[in-house]
Design an enzyme around this catalytic site. Sequence first.
Site, mmCIF file in Angstrom:
data_model
loop_
_atom_site.group_PDB
_atom_site.id
_atom_site.type_symbol
_atom_site.label_atom_id
_atom_site.label_comp_id
_atom_site.label_asym_id
_atom_site.label_seq_id
_atom_site.Cartn_x
_atom_site.Cartn_y
_atom_site.Cartn_z
ATOM 1 N N ASP A 39 0.856 -1.197 0.000
ATOM 2 C CA ASP A 39 0.000 0.000 0.000
ATOM 3 C C ASP A 39 0.893 1.247 0.000
ATOM 4 O O ASP A 39 1.893 1.317 0.712
ATOM 5 C CB ASP A 39 -0.920 -0.001 1.226
ATOM 6 C CG ASP A 39 -2.063 0.982 1.082
ATOM 7 O OD1 ASP A 39 -3.219 0.534 0.984
ATOM 8 O OD2 ASP A 39 -1.800 2.206 1.074
ATOM 9 N N ILE A 40 0.536 2.234 -0.801
ATOM 10 C CA ILE A 40 1.354 3.447 -0.937
ATOM 11 C C ILE A 40 1.358 4.268 0.362
ATOM 12 O O ILE A 40 2.299 5.036 0.606
ATOM 13 C CB ILE A 40 0.848 4.284 -2.137
ATOM 14 C CG1 ILE A 40 1.940 5.174 -2.685
ATOM 15 C CG2 ILE A 40 -0.395 5.084 -1.791
ATOM 16 C CD1 ILE A 40 1.635 5.762 -4.064
ATOM 17 N N ASN A 95 -12.861 -2.881 2.672
ATOM 18 C CA ASN A 95 -13.681 -1.691 2.873
ATOM 19 C C ASN A 95 -14.721 -1.677 1.759
ATOM 20 O O ASN A 95 -14.361 -1.704 0.575
ATOM 21 C CB ASN A 95 -12.814 -0.423 2.812
ATOM 22 C CG ASN A 95 -11.874 -0.332 3.997
ATOM 23 O OD1 ASN A 95 -12.220 -0.724 5.102
ATOM 24 N ND2 ASN A 95 -10.672 0.180 3.763
ATOM 25 N N GLY A 101 -14.856 3.790 3.768
ATOM 26 C CA GLY A 101 -13.524 4.225 3.341
ATOM 27 C C GLY A 101 -13.050 3.638 2.030
ATOM 28 O O GLY A 101 -11.894 3.837 1.652
ATOM 29 N N GLN A 102 -13.922 2.897 1.320
ATOM 30 C CA GLN A 102 -13.466 2.386 0.018
ATOM 31 C C GLN A 102 -13.234 3.565 -0.924
ATOM 32 O O GLN A 102 -14.117 4.406 -1.116
ATOM 33 C CB GLN A 102 -14.494 1.425 -0.602
ATOM 34 C CG GLN A 102 -13.960 0.793 -1.896
ATOM 35 C CD GLN A 102 -14.927 -0.213 -2.527
ATOM 36 O OE1 GLN A 102 -16.065 -0.372 -2.084
ATOM 37 N NE2 GLN A 102 -14.471 -0.863 -3.592
ATOM 38 N N SER A 103 -12.011 3.651 -1.441
ATOM 39 C CA SER A 103 -11.666 4.761 -2.333
ATOM 40 C C SER A 103 -11.255 4.280 -3.711
ATOM 41 O O SER A 103 -11.238 5.066 -4.654
ATOM 42 C CB SER A 103 -10.529 5.592 -1.712
ATOM 43 O OG SER A 103 -9.388 4.787 -1.511
ATOM 44 N N HIS A 108 -10.219 -5.227 -3.424
ATOM 45 C CA HIS A 108 -8.883 -5.461 -2.875
ATOM 46 C C HIS A 108 -8.990 -5.771 -1.396
ATOM 47 O O HIS A 108 -9.722 -5.125 -0.656
ATOM 48 C CB HIS A 108 -7.959 -4.250 -3.105
ATOM 49 C CG HIS A 108 -8.530 -2.955 -2.656
ATOM 50 N ND1 HIS A 108 -9.461 -2.257 -3.385
ATOM 51 C CD2 HIS A 108 -8.321 -2.235 -1.530
ATOM 52 C CE1 HIS A 108 -9.794 -1.159 -2.738
ATOM 53 N NE2 HIS A 108 -9.117 -1.116 -1.602
ATOM 54 N N HIS A 110 -7.188 -5.801 2.121
ATOM 55 C CA HIS A 110 -6.076 -5.241 2.892
ATOM 56 C C HIS A 110 -5.550 -6.310 3.850
ATOM 57 O O HIS A 110 -6.339 -6.981 4.526
ATOM 58 C CB HIS A 110 -6.545 -4.067 3.761
ATOM 59 C CG HIS A 110 -6.990 -2.850 3.009
ATOM 60 N ND1 HIS A 110 -6.199 -1.734 2.855
ATOM 61 C CD2 HIS A 110 -8.159 -2.554 2.393
ATOM 62 C CE1 HIS A 110 -6.860 -0.808 2.183
ATOM 63 N NE2 HIS A 110 -8.053 -1.277 1.894
HETATM 64 P P1 5GP Z 1 -9.618 1.553 0.045
HETATM 65 O O1 5GP Z 1 -9.578 2.929 0.633
HETATM 66 O O2 5GP Z 1 -10.326 1.552 -1.289
HETATM 67 O O3 5GP Z 1 -10.100 0.456 0.954
HETATM 68 O O4 5GP Z 1 -8.104 1.167 -0.213
HETATM 69 C C1 5GP Z 1 -7.356 1.720 -1.247
HETATM 70 C C2 5GP Z 1 -5.924 1.642 -0.819
HETATM 71 O O5 5GP Z 1 -5.122 1.853 -1.961
HETATM 72 C C3 5GP Z 1 -5.533 2.718 0.195
HETATM 73 O O6 5GP Z 1 -5.036 2.105 1.373
HETATM 74 C C4 5GP Z 1 -4.490 3.552 -0.525
HETATM 75 O O7 5GP Z 1 -3.440 3.977 0.308
HETATM 76 C C5 5GP Z 1 -4.001 2.616 -1.608
HETATM 77 N N1 5GP Z 1 -3.583 3.284 -2.827
HETATM 78 C C6 5GP Z 1 -4.223 4.299 -3.470
HETATM 79 N N2 5GP Z 1 -3.552 4.654 -4.582
HETATM 80 C C7 5GP Z 1 -2.459 3.841 -4.631
HETATM 81 C C8 5GP Z 1 -1.376 3.731 -5.548
HETATM 82 O O8 5GP Z 1 -1.278 4.439 -6.545
HETATM 83 N N3 5GP Z 1 -0.431 2.790 -5.282
HETATM 84 C C9 5GP Z 1 -0.505 1.968 -4.173
HETATM 85 N N4 5GP Z 1 0.483 1.082 -4.001
HETATM 86 N N5 5GP Z 1 -1.523 2.048 -3.297
HETATM 87 C C10 5GP Z 1 -2.482 2.971 -3.521
#
Ligand code: 5GP
Length: 122
Positions: A39-40, A95, A101-103, A108, A110
Amino acid sequence: MSALAQITLMEDCLFCNIIAGKIPSKKVYEDDKVYVFEDIKPGAPTHVLIVPKRHIRGLKEAQTEDAEIIGYSHLIAARIARERGIEDGYRTVYNSGPGAGQSVFHLHLHLLGGRGVSWPPG
Ligand code: 5GP
Ligand code: ZN
């Protein structure tokens, strides 16, 4: 959804582009079903994302035919946790929806660990 609409969707999808190697990532593991990367913005010493190679929008949208990849993703998470020596306590999370918090709208899982993870999550 038409095949063309599906292709357009995948071209716009951040994780489809990461899987395709068009956007760089720190790869942890890959096989024919999943792509796993760091994760970034890690929320724990281990924070990796286990991503099905097939585009699925999220858990809410998952269908019966996605059951195998959902289970398989968890087994990959367990294996990575074992390899990293974080089996004292780790968490696997989907998420689902913006309210949780799904973005990124490509399914995916975690995997978070390497520190205490409290319950319930915030
Ligand atoms: P969500 O918020 O959808 O559950 O999780 C998305 C995850 O993707 C977040 O934890 C966020 O830090 C990670 N993420 C978003 N953009 C990138 C990216 O460009 N590269 C990587 N490695 N992770 C990313
Ligand atoms: Zn995608």
